[in-house]
Design a protein around this motif. Structure first.
Motif, PDB file in Angstrom:
ATOM      1  N   SER A  63      -1.336  -8.301   4.549  1.00  0.00           N
ATOM      2  CA  SER A  63      -0.628  -6.147   4.214  1.00  0.00           C
ATOM      3  C   SER A  63       0.299  -5.947   3.124  1.00  0.00           C
ATOM      4  N   LEU A  64       0.687  -6.662   1.946  1.00  0.00           N
ATOM      5  CA  LEU A  64       0.969  -6.628   0.767  1.00  0.00           C
ATOM      6  C   LEU A  64       0.151  -5.290   0.301  1.00  0.00           C
ATOM      7  N   LYS A  65       0.531  -4.280  -0.541  1.00  0.00           N
ATOM      8  CA  LYS A  65      -0.707  -3.608  -1.547  1.00  0.00           C
ATOM      9  C   LYS A  65      -0.837  -4.492  -2.558  1.00  0.00           C
ATOM     10  N   TRP A  66      -1.144  -5.173  -2.907  1.00  0.00           N
ATOM     11  CA  TRP A  66      -1.558  -6.600  -3.804  1.00  0.00           C
ATOM     12  C   TRP A  66      -2.751  -7.674  -3.918  1.00  0.00           C
ATOM     13  N   GLU A  67      -2.944  -7.530  -5.719  1.00  0.00           N
ATOM     14  CA  GLU A  67      -4.742  -7.415  -5.595  1.00  0.00           C
ATOM     15  C   GLU A  67      -4.737  -9.243  -4.593  1.00  0.00           C
TER      16      GLU A  67
END
Length: 70
Positions: A42-46
């Motif tokens: 769920s992290l906003k990471w590529e």
């Protein structure tokens, strides 16, 4: 789908056991492992940064390039 999910859960449990956790703690640790992975997804990471983690989860093995399905 249920047999595949059961097989994946068994791999996660074996992964945790290989890390040195045994007994009832292994089932709890496997659950924590899955919850941690869900938080990571769920992290906003590529996504290419998460690929290694996904491979560990999918193959339940640190030697993921050897076991990764093509």
């Amino acid at each position: 789908m249920a047999p595949q999910l059961a097989a994946l859960k068994a791999k996660h449990l074996q992964y945790v056991c290989d890390a040195g956790v045994s007994g009832v703690g292994a089932a709890l640790a496997a659950g924590a492992f899955v919850c941690t992975l869900a938080r990571l997804w769920s992290l906003k990471w590529e996504n290419h940064h998460k690929e290694a983690l996904w491979r560990v989860a999918a193959n339940a093995c640190w030697a993921f390039p050897r076991h990764a399905s093509a």
